[in-house]
Design an enzyme around this catalytic site. Sequence first.
Site, PDB file in Angstrom:
ATOM      1  CG  ASP A   1       6.915  -9.250   6.030  1.00 34.17           C
ATOM      2  OD1 ASP A   1       7.361  -8.137   6.331  1.00 34.17           O
ATOM      3  OD2 ASP A   1       5.977  -9.862   5.535  1.00 34.17           O
TER       4      ASP A   1
ATOM      5  CG  HIS B   1       4.122  -6.176   6.092  1.00 33.93           C
ATOM      6  ND1 HIS B   1       4.529  -7.367   5.579  1.00 33.93           N
ATOM      7  CD2 HIS B   1       3.061  -5.730   5.691  1.00 33.93           C
ATOM      8  CE1 HIS B   1       3.740  -7.631   4.616  1.00 33.93           C
ATOM      9  NE2 HIS B   1       2.971  -6.604   4.629  1.00 33.93           N
TER      10      HIS B   1
ATOM     11  CG  ASN C   1      -2.147  -4.723  -1.855  1.00 33.83           C
ATOM     12  OD1 ASN C   1      -2.603  -5.643  -2.091  1.00 33.83           O
ATOM     13  ND2 ASN C   1      -1.201  -4.445  -0.928  1.00 33.83           N
TER      14      ASN C   1
ATOM     15  CB  SER D   1       0.948  -8.574   2.692  1.00 31.66           C
ATOM     16  OG  SER D   1       1.745  -7.879   1.715  1.00 31.66           O
TER      17      SER D   1
END
Length: 624
Positions: free
Chosen positions: A137, A167, A258, A321
């Site tokens: 990430d 994130h 998404n 996520s």
Amino acid sequence: MIKLLRIKIISVTLLAGLAFLLPAHHSYAEDEKQVIVIYENSQGEKAVQESGAAVEEEYDNLSATAISATEDTIDKLNSDPDIKYVEPDSKISISASDLVDKTETPILDQWNLASIQAPAAWEEGITGKGAKIAILDSGIYPHQDLHITGGYSTVDYTTSYEDDEGHGTHVAGIIGAEHDERGTDGIAPDADLFAVKVLDDKGEGYLSDLLEGIDWAISNNMDIINLSMGTADKSEALEEAVQKAYQAGILLVASSGNEGTGHSLDYPAAYEPVIAVSATDSNDNIASFSSVGDKVEFAAPGADIQSTYLGSDYRVMSGTSQAASHVSAMLALLKQKFPDDTNLQLRTRLQQYSKDLGQEGRDAFYGYGLIQYPAPVQEEELVSIDSDRSNSENIGDEVKEEKVTTEELRILADNLKLRIDELADLFAAHGFDLYNYDNLNEVNDIIYQNVNEVSVHFLLEKEGINREQLDQQLAAENLTLEDFNAIEELSAYINEFEQHTETGENQAGTSEGNDKESETIQDIPVTDDQTDENQVYVPVEADSTEKEKGDLGPVQQVDELNRETDEIIFTYKSAGRADQEDQQGKHLPDTASPIGNMIATGIILAVAGLVLYVRTRRAKFRSR
């Protein structure tokens, strides 16, 4: 004044021009592109190195290289038969629709923990202890609620794996925030979290950086890789990388995307080795933003999830996520509970730890269901992943077993002085799947018994001969590998021409060579109707044990020896040296006496017999 103004204008123009010329992160010359090259073999790797392209990244476990090269060079590599394919070094990012509530929020009840019944696991003492999770990430910030075991950075602008976007820290908190009576609680608080920074401060990165992160996870024996990111672009390099990681025994979990219904799943979630996760809300409904499809395997909470953030903050975020993080954490719990399970077994077992929602059975929205602890279904009700994918209804009492365990293959590879991926590549290059055998004996049969490129590779390694020498020798006698029925025959053939090369026909009359070969010719006469097996595999001076093995036949002999020692041992070579000790100290007799002359004559006849034997052997190989 005008002159001064002109000088200033020229200076500004030059500076502006220099600004465009200065290198930036992943910025290349106008006529160069950054690409990923996947090669078939060592010749392909060499072709990349000799192409003149600038090598940007090499990988330990992947047959790939990231380079920057001109169109001309790329075209040449594309046309090389030893290059599998060349593809752009595309961009990858956190899912674009991940929503962040940037306002300061009080610590709220974590509805997601109740939804998956995580507290039931903690009451049993199941906290993910010992599970190693690589979070690929934007990094992880050193938050007071997080314990970071280690990490790595693949991005160019920093060697630090500290999060500068937020994130990765949010994902890490969902998985493993400590239970310290402050902030938020993670699902697997005792799991080992590894921050692998593959995205920058904008949540974006390059495919080459992601490949490097996966490569690092393989090299460092991670149990789980969390991939809360995605791209709409299919990449063969990425697909091959996740396959390598899965073959190495790692579980891979990724967000479905998404984009909502009607959109395909993101990659890498859509690849077969990866567990694709859709997102649910607090009512256990599929979240409106969640991508769905046939490749969704499980669902998990993803709407309004509170977790750790940059600094000492906490934030609410929504996205697949966050859902993927829940599944990675649940797998860490199962890894602790079932420590002997392989990655395939844990992946299958997770079906038990899911509540079937939506249509009965696996569907495109929830997959097998919403993850739960403890298991809401009984083991005998479990349908394996593989059987479901093939539309069969096979129900078993046990979790489906992996054919040959990764650990067994890793030990085998170590014994052969290879990495497991190198052994797998060697098998795959010649049409064999290292991971598709019912037991290790079948793998050994490919290495030790059958005449194929894999077994020939190991035989040549053992004998210290290169392939070019063997091919030249075979061509000289109009032979091919197809003329040999077993690896033992090929071993005997190599041994024979090695001896011939070392001594030459005109030097075959040494005492040791004469005694050994003349005895062999005497006890094993060379006739047209005699089998090669009798000629090669029954030594004259063998002891009783060797003779018993000789009665078993050549294939069984080698099989027995291989199984006993777990080493590459070829029966002919070892049997051919059985009488070596008896030859030490022998000398030629005195040829001045009549008896000596008779013996000398016998030796000459023996040499003649040896020559006839060698020529007959060659004739037999040619006649096949």
